[in-house]
Design an enzyme around this catalytic site. Structure first.
Site, PDB file in Angstrom:
ATOM      1  CD  GLN A  51      20.303  44.090  63.854  1.00  0.00           C
ATOM      2  OE1 GLN A  51      19.240  43.856  63.276  1.00  0.00           O
ATOM      3  NE2 GLN A  51      20.975  45.213  63.662  1.00  0.00           N
ATOM      4  N   GLY A  70       9.570  45.972  65.447  1.00  0.00           N
ATOM      5  CA  GLY A  70       8.908  46.725  64.392  1.00  0.00           C
ATOM      6  C   GLY A  70       7.606  47.329  64.873  1.00  0.00           C
ATOM      7  CB  ALA A  71       6.029  50.104  65.440  1.00  0.00           C
ATOM      8  CD  GLN A  82       1.648  47.247  65.331  1.00  0.00           C
ATOM      9  OE1 GLN A  82       2.682  47.400  64.678  1.00  0.00           O
ATOM     10  NE2 GLN A  82       0.714  46.379  64.981  1.00  0.00           N
ATOM     11  CE1 TYR A  94      16.255  44.330  56.699  1.00  0.00           C
ATOM     12  CE2 TYR A  94      15.925  46.322  57.973  1.00  0.00           C
ATOM     13  CZ  TYR A  94      16.407  45.041  57.873  1.00  0.00           C
ATOM     14  OH  TYR A  94      17.056  44.463  58.947  1.00  0.00           O
ATOM     15  CB  THR A 142      12.899  50.144  59.534  1.00  0.00           C
ATOM     16  OG1 THR A 142      14.211  49.869  59.019  1.00  0.00           O
ATOM     17  CG2 THR A 142      12.990  51.151  60.671  1.00  0.00           C
ATOM     18  CG  ASP A 178      18.729  47.929  62.658  1.00  0.00           C
ATOM     19  OD1 ASP A 178      19.970  48.024  62.724  1.00  0.00           O
ATOM     20  OD2 ASP A 178      18.148  47.030  62.011  1.00  0.00           O
TER      21      ASP A 178
END
Length: 321
Positions: A173, A279-280, A285, A57, A20, A52
């Protein structure tokens, strides 16, 4: 969708997860919050259960968007967020001091509007704070029920060994893709030997492996700093990637898939990779990313992509900023 156990935990997570970073709306160009919420919902409807995010962000904005999107479906998702990195204007500040960690987790819980975080991850190492101090506070927060499992991001083997002497972690990660494979040398063997899960990010190299760019894109640096984080977009590196992207297009067309789905499928079928985060920006997507888990590349196709990746990476080291 395929589901896999994350390390030695009881978390069953989807082989494709939703990243995200873009929802912070300050890194990957203009992103509409309502479209982001719809994308999250579409991802969950398509079988993705791992979301996630991180306070860094958009200075908490992505967490707020996730919080709105999962209202009423909390039981269907595994929520992963992070601590130790925050924003000061355009700068990313690493701070794993106990006070900062406690402040961050309280803020994350409020923004996400949940009572407990499923997977709490140290975002980046902080060389200015003793890891022992950070872990002591994290263990207090875990005992208080603020999060269920602890994990790390962007740690090398030495740091993972160090933290594992203090407490249990269940996953790492790291960045990993057809264009970024340094973790295969030492980190992947360590993860396998210690039964640790892997949530790989950068699966599409910031979008370059989607194959949608016929020419090198020019990003607006004020709202899109992909070229700063992913060196593949830089002029001196662009030509180096094209033979790999062309092979992705060929294999994708043969299988009735997109190049992005092909790159995702390669990643989730590599050793130690539990979940590939992707991501989308919209519903389409999100659904296409999820569908990447529903087909498998042949052994020959996997080997062909790996071989081409080796050739591209070894032409020369990607020029970093």
């Amino acid at each position: 969708m395929k589901y896999r156990k994350l390390g030695n935990s009881d978390l069953e997570i989807s082989a494709v997860g939703l990243g995200t970073w873009a929802y912070g709306n300050d890194t990957f160009g203009q992103v509409d919050d309502q479209q982001s919420i719809k994308a999250i919902r579409a991802a969950v409807d398509s079988g993705i259960n791992l979301i996630d995010t991180a306070p860094a962000y958009g200075d908490g904005h992505a967490e707020k968007v996730v919080g709105k999107a999962i209202q009423g479906i909390r039981d269907k998702v595994v929520v992963a967020t992070k601590c130790g990195t925050h924003r000061d204007g355009p700068k990313y500040i690493r701070d794993l001091s106990p006070q900062r960690i406690r402040t961050e987790i309280e803020n994350s819980l409020k923004r996400l509007d949940i009572e407990q975080i499923d997977l709490y991850q140290i975002h980046w190492p902080d060389p200015d704070t003793p890891l022992e101090d950070s872990v002591e506070e994290l263990l207090k927060l875990k005992q208080e029920g603020k999060f269920k499992y602890l994990a790390v991001c962007n740690f090398g083997v030495e740091l993972m060994q160090k933290i594992s002497k203090m407490t249990d972690i269940i996953s790492l990660q790291p960045q990993y893709s057809l264009l970024k494979r340094e973790i295969e040398d030492q980190i992947i063997p360590y993860l396998l030997n210690n039964n640790l899960g892997t949530l790989s990010y950068g699966t599409l190299g910031g979008g370059i492996l989607s194959g949608k760019y016929q020419e090198r894109p020019q990003f607006d640096d004020e709202k899109d700093n992909r070229a700063g984080f992913y060196p593949f977009f830089r002029e001196e590196n662009w030509d180096q990637t094209q033979s790999l992207i062309e092979l992705l297009r060929e294999i994708a067309a043969k299988n009735g898939q997109t190049p992005a789905q092909t790159a995702i499928s390669w990643a989730i079928n590599r050793p130690a990779i539990t979940t590939a985060l992707v991501g989308a920006k919209n519903e389409k997507q999100a659904r296409e990313n999820a569908e990447a888990a529903d087909f498998n590349l042949s052994k020959e196709e996997m080997e062909s992509l790996t071989k081409k990746s080796n050739e591209v990476i070894k032409i020369r080291t990607f020029v970093l900023p």
